[in-house]
Scaffold this active site. Structure first.
Site, PDB file in Angstrom:
ATOM      1  N   ASP A 108       0.815  -1.214   0.000  1.00 43.13           N
ATOM      2  CA  ASP A 108       0.000   0.000   0.000  1.00 43.13           C
ATOM      3  C   ASP A 108       0.849   1.265   0.000  1.00 43.13           C
ATOM      4  OD1 ASP A 108       0.965  -0.362   2.574  1.00 43.13           O
ATOM      5  OD2 ASP A 108      -0.994  -0.739   3.467  1.00 43.13           O
ATOM      6  N   ASP A 138      -7.079  -2.086  13.964  1.00 40.41           N
ATOM      7  CA  ASP A 138      -8.478  -2.385  13.626  1.00 40.41           C
ATOM      8  C   ASP A 138      -8.600  -3.706  12.857  1.00 40.41           C
ATOM      9  OD1 ASP A 138      -7.424  -1.741  11.160  1.00 40.41           O
ATOM     10  OD2 ASP A 138      -8.809  -0.074  10.743  1.00 40.41           O
ATOM     11  N   HIS A 179      -6.855  -4.589  10.184  1.00 39.22           N
ATOM     12  CA  HIS A 179      -6.615  -4.542   8.739  1.00 39.22           C
ATOM     13  C   HIS A 179      -5.328  -5.242   8.327  1.00 39.22           C
ATOM     14  CE1 HIS A 179      -4.433  -0.366   9.106  1.00 39.22           C
ATOM     15  NE2 HIS A 179      -3.580  -1.343   9.264  1.00 39.22           N
ATOM     16  N   GLU A 201      -9.582  -1.735   5.440  1.00 35.02           N
ATOM     17  CA  GLU A 201     -10.216  -1.350   6.691  1.00 35.02           C
ATOM     18  C   GLU A 201     -11.451  -2.213   6.953  1.00 35.02           C
ATOM     19  OE1 GLU A 201      -8.221   0.158   8.271  1.00 35.02           O
ATOM     20  OE2 GLU A 201      -7.754   2.199   7.648  1.00 35.02           O
TER      21      GLU A 201
END
Ligand code: PGA
Length: 262
Positions: free
Chosen positions: A67, A136, A138, A143
């Site tokens: 990413d 979270d 991910h 997400e």
């Protein structure tokens, strides 16, 4: 899924490095999927040491990063291209033209994402994907709520990710709100995956990811569908798991049988 628990972050990183080294030794032009963040730094330090002290060559290695922040130029100190160059690539003999990080300034994002996927296919797919997990749940920047079949695309970052990553920026407002990320579906196509997790802060989410139900709310839980995943943990990160005794037992049992654990 193999769960390998070591006392400290250093030991966990060394164990993960042993796996990577093994795969690189068999295939010198390995296609690596790489991650940023603080978690893989121990692995990257070990790879640099392998190159500098053991003369291990990375000349033929190809890589694709998971990413990149959308809107940051590669020269920005918080861009993931800058992170990879300064923490890994600049210290190896890898050919930088064979290292890909999504282009945070791509003018046509959709075309860029299609091309990124095609480039991965052109080299025969990712042989070994390195992952961390976000607070979270991910993987990449997938997400909570990301489709488990998602592909490389532009995503909005979750509030929690923005908070988690604000430690690297002067002000919270400076954290980019969007990123380009490989999808969960893209990640699952890697032939082999290693997930690295350290620290007590990640213990709960890691337990949900590997022992909880598969859910798009914890994108790392999709790894349960993958046939070849090794999870490397330090003891604090493993502290919320319920099956620790079994993970340790099965590692020992395999060693006793003379089988390699990875
Ligand atoms: P960290 O980030 O390694 O800095 O904790 C992991 C992630 O967000 O994937």
């Amino acid at each position: 899924m193999r769960v390998i628990i070591r006392k400290t972050y250093e030991e966990m990183s060394k164990e993960a490095t042993a796996l990577v080294k093994k795969r690189l030794t068999v295939k010198r032009d390995l296609v690596l999927g790489l991650a940023t963040g603080s978690t893989p730094l121990g692995l990257y330090r070990e790879l640099v040491r392998m190159h500098k002290e053991e003369g291990f060559s990375f000349k033929l290695v190809r890589s694709f990063n998971l990413d990149e922040y959308y809107g940051l130029p590669p020269t920005h100190e918080q861009s993931y291209r800058y992170f990879m160059d300064t923490n890994l690539f600049d210290h190896l003999d890898i050919d930088k033209r064979n290292t890909r990080v999504p282009d945070g300034l791509a003018p046509d994002v959709e075309a860029f994402c299609r091309e990124y996927e095609e480039a991965i296919k052109r080299v025969g797919g990712i042989d070994l994907q390195v992952l961390g997990i976000g607070g979270d749940g991910h993987i990449g920047f997938n997400e909570p709520g990301s489709s488990l079949a998602s592909r490389t695309r532009l995503v909005a970052l979750d509030e929690q990710t923005i908070n988690d990553n604000s430690r690297f920026f002067a002000r919270r407002e400076d954290v980019p709100k969007f990123a380009i990320t490989m999808g969960v579906g893209t990640v699952l196509e890697a032939k082999e995956i290693i997930l690295l997790v350290n620290g007590e802060k990640k213990a709960e989410v890691l337990a949900k990811a590997i022992e909880g139900p598969v859910t798009s709310l914890i994108s790392a839980s999709a790894l349960q569908f993958h046939p070849k995943v090794s999870v490397f943990l330090d003891e604090p990160a493993a502290s919320a798991l319920t099956r620790t005794a079994y993970y340790r037992f099965s590692e020992e049992a395999e060693k006793k049988l003379g089988r390699e654990i990875f």
